[in-house]
Design a protein around this motif. Sequence first.
Motif, PDB file in Angstrom:
ATOM      1  N   GLN A 344       0.824  -1.209   0.000  1.00 21.50           N
ATOM      2  CA  GLN A 344       0.000   0.000   0.000  1.00 21.50           C
ATOM      3  C   GLN A 344       0.862   1.264   0.000  1.00 21.50           C
ATOM      4  N   LEU A 345       1.925   1.240   0.798  1.00 17.48           N
ATOM      5  CA  LEU A 345       2.802   2.409   0.919  1.00 17.48           C
ATOM      6  C   LEU A 345       3.479   2.724  -0.401  1.00 17.48           C
ATOM      7  N   SER A 347       2.697   1.863  -3.323  1.00 20.58           N
ATOM      8  CA  SER A 347       1.814   2.109  -4.472  1.00 20.58           C
ATOM      9  C   SER A 347       1.469   3.605  -4.600  1.00 20.58           C
ATOM     10  N   LYS A 348       1.780   4.350  -3.536  1.00 18.95           N
ATOM     11  CA  LYS A 348       1.529   5.798  -3.561  1.00 18.95           C
ATOM     12  C   LYS A 348       2.571   6.502  -4.420  1.00 18.95           C
ATOM     13  N   SER A 349       2.206   7.665  -4.897  1.00 18.17           N
ATOM     14  CA  SER A 349       3.108   8.443  -5.755  1.00 18.17           C
ATOM     15  C   SER A 349       4.174   9.100  -4.894  1.00 18.17           C
ATOM     16  N   ILE A 350       5.424   8.986  -5.319  1.00 15.73           N
ATOM     17  CA  ILE A 350       6.561   9.572  -4.600  1.00 15.73           C
ATOM     18  C   ILE A 350       7.301  10.476  -5.569  1.00 15.73           C
ATOM     19  N   ASN A 351       7.618  11.676  -5.114  1.00 14.99           N
ATOM     20  CA  ASN A 351       8.278  12.647  -5.974  1.00 14.99           C
ATOM     21  C   ASN A 351       9.557  13.141  -5.293  1.00 14.99           C
ATOM     22  N   PRO A 352      10.683  13.031  -5.862  1.00 12.76           N
ATOM     23  CA  PRO A 352      10.903  12.375  -7.158  1.00 12.76           C
ATOM     24  C   PRO A 352      10.723  10.858  -7.022  1.00 12.76           C
ATOM     25  N   PRO A 353      10.380  10.161  -8.104  1.00 13.15           N
ATOM     26  CA  PRO A 353      10.130   8.705  -8.022  1.00 13.15           C
ATOM     27  C   PRO A 353      11.413   7.932  -7.706  1.00 13.15           C
ATOM     28  N   LEU A 354      11.213   6.830  -6.999  1.00 12.36           N
ATOM     29  CA  LEU A 354      12.351   5.952  -6.650  1.00 12.36           C
ATOM     30  C   LEU A 354      12.557   4.902  -7.740  1.00 12.36           C
ATOM     31  N   SER A 355      13.824   4.495  -7.871  1.00 12.95           N
ATOM     32  CA  SER A 355      14.144   3.435  -8.852  1.00 12.95           C
ATOM     33  C   SER A 355      13.676   2.075  -8.318  1.00 12.95           C
ATOM     34  N   ILE A 362      14.340  -0.925  -0.013  1.00 11.27           N
ATOM     35  CA  ILE A 362      13.473  -0.505   1.097  1.00 11.27           C
ATOM     36  C   ILE A 362      12.692  -1.697   1.624  1.00 11.27           C
ATOM     37  N   LYS A 363      12.173  -2.538   0.705  1.00  8.09           N
ATOM     38  CA  LYS A 363      11.429  -3.734   1.129  1.00  8.09           C
ATOM     39  C   LYS A 363      12.306  -4.661   1.982  1.00  8.09           C
ATOM     40  N   MET A 364      13.553  -4.885   1.521  1.00  7.66           N
ATOM     41  CA  MET A 364      14.447  -5.804   2.238  1.00  7.66           C
ATOM     42  C   MET A 364      14.816  -5.258   3.609  1.00  7.66           C
ATOM     43  N   LEU A 365      15.158  -3.926   3.662  1.00  4.48           N
ATOM     44  CA  LEU A 365      15.533  -3.333   4.947  1.00  4.48           C
ATOM     45  C   LEU A 365      14.340  -3.338   5.887  1.00  4.48           C
ATOM     46  N   GLY A 366      13.180  -3.042   5.343  1.00  6.24           N
ATOM     47  CA  GLY A 366      11.980  -3.038   6.176  1.00  6.24           C
ATOM     48  C   GLY A 366      11.656  -4.427   6.705  1.00  6.24           C
ATOM     49  N   GLU A 367      11.874  -5.447   5.860  1.00  4.18           N
ATOM     50  CA  GLU A 367      11.590  -6.823   6.299  1.00  4.18           C
ATOM     51  C   GLU A 367      12.500  -7.219   7.453  1.00  4.18           C
TER      52      GLU A 367
END
Length: 671
Positions: A344-345, A347-355, A362-367
Amino acid sequence: MLLKKLVFVNYKTYYGHQEIDLYIPKDVREEKGQNIILLGGLNGAGKTTILKAILYVLFGKRGISDSEYKRLFSNVINNTFFNEGGRECSVSLILETDSGEEWNLKVKWYFNTNKTVGHEERELEVKGSKSKISKRARIDNIDAFNKFIDRIIPYHAAPFFIFDGEEIKEIILRQNSHEMKEAIHKITGMEAYKTLLTDMKGLKSNLENKIARSVSQIKLTNIESELNEINSTITKFELKRDKQLADIRKYETLINDAKRARNDKILLNSKSREVIIKRQSKISTELDIALKELSTFLNQNSINIILGNKISALKRRLKEENEIAHKKILQNASLTPYRDFMNQLLSKSINPPLSYEQLEQIKMLGEEIWIKENNVRHYVPKDYNVIHDITNNDYLYLMNIFIKDKKQVVDLINKIERLNQEAESVEIEIRKAPEAVKLDEENNKIDLLTKTLGEINLRLKSINSKLNPAYEEKKNLTNKLTRMSGSDEDLEELQKTSNEVVKTIKVLEQYISQVTTMKATFIKEEFSKMLKRLFRKQDEFGKIEFDIETYTIRLYNDRMQEVSIQDRSAGEMQMISSALIWALTKASDLSLPMVIDTPLGRLDSYHRNHLINHYYKELSEQVIILSTDTEITEEYVNLMKENSFRQYMLDYDENKKYTIIRDGYFKFVRG
């Protein structure tokens, strides 16, 4: 081999820690000619205890039944020490092998408060000729230990090197027995020649199999022709084998009938014989049951026993993979809220966009943070590789496979070996028991039938030795018909090697034949020379023969009539047996010490003088004589002293009820 030391610790009449130094240095043996260790004492002082202790340390329970063992070893702990509260005793034998190794063999017994043997322990300590550090091992496998000991002194050879002087005549009386022939074979080195010949024949068979396998380019029709030919050969040998098996069953029945007829005759003669025969029948029944039990067990469980280690390893791996699978399920379940939140997080628009790489990072560090913060314990190693993909039913089936232990097979084999030894022992008891009726005819019939059965078995063995390679060749040819593949060996080189092996076997067979004749001639000459040297009646025998086939001594008088050895006096039979031991020792490939208990007790002064002057000082590099004061009297002190390196006095204290080992037996005799 030389005996170096015998150590008693509260064993029988020997209280406390007592040692007997038996070692004779090389310079003393060679330069001074001193090769005798003399241990003397009164009856009951512990002479025979020394001989039996050496025998038991070397050979253990071989030749002793369980009941005899309990009877003989129920009272080996010293009484004084036991009354003081001691509950263990031991005997250690230290020896030096021909290669210079030092072996320390130790037997230790433990007793309960009822003075009954609880259990026995054996230890072996080996030190190399140039090493200061010993390697110690506890003996748990007695069969392996027996094979180890037989390398330096074979069990069947023991009666020729460690014996009671007054019972030495039994060697001549038993000279035509199977055990005596086997012992003579091992002593004279003939066993090694036969083993070498067997190995060479095995090499020949192996080369022939390789030659058969190397012909892999042959056409199918030629293979079929060879297969038909080998089938014809197999059929011919199977017919011969079946005939020999029928003859074996026939003669076994005849032998059993003859034994029953003899036993029926014995039962009319003596109650003691009846007990022995019942025991023989019981042992025979137990042996049949044990053989059937072993066969049944192997038929049902041999595959599980052989594959036991691999099945165990597979079970461990499957269990480990199953646990990993469960951990993955639990871990995924624990991470589901986190993954829903992240989806959900991100899927939101981020500016500037992340690669894409930044999002994955981010997913791995968060896990990792989620696992740590929420204490997720079902962590699965990322590099773990699951190699089995099986259903739950397959998993349960494999995990429930029952693994059989080979211990039951070992126990059954040991039981069969023990029952065979008991059966042989009972047969000897039957023959030795006093008899009021003549059993010569029955015994001769049994011996003749047994000899014929042995010849049939040899023929059967010869047929099987030809039939088994034929079966193997048939199997190879059958495989070639269905699958002609594999690498070929150099056929020409194999055939050349095979021809050389065949030539070697022929030369070896000729060599064994000539060596056998030479050994027999040497034994006869040495026996004749020593017998004439020892015997008071110098012209008693006109001719002396040594039979190569039966390994027996034959004596003839001056009229070339055969003389019955059994009819000689006890003293003369002792001289004859001593001469045979001399001849076998000189023809032997073994260098062994001699341990002799009470060797002069039944001899007159003439034969005593000749044994001391012409026999013991040249018999072996180490001769240990256990003697009473009535044998080595003051008259013989000077004769013995010249060749005696050490003398010990076994001094039994009547008040303290134990024996002390003291130096200086000659001083005691003169005193």
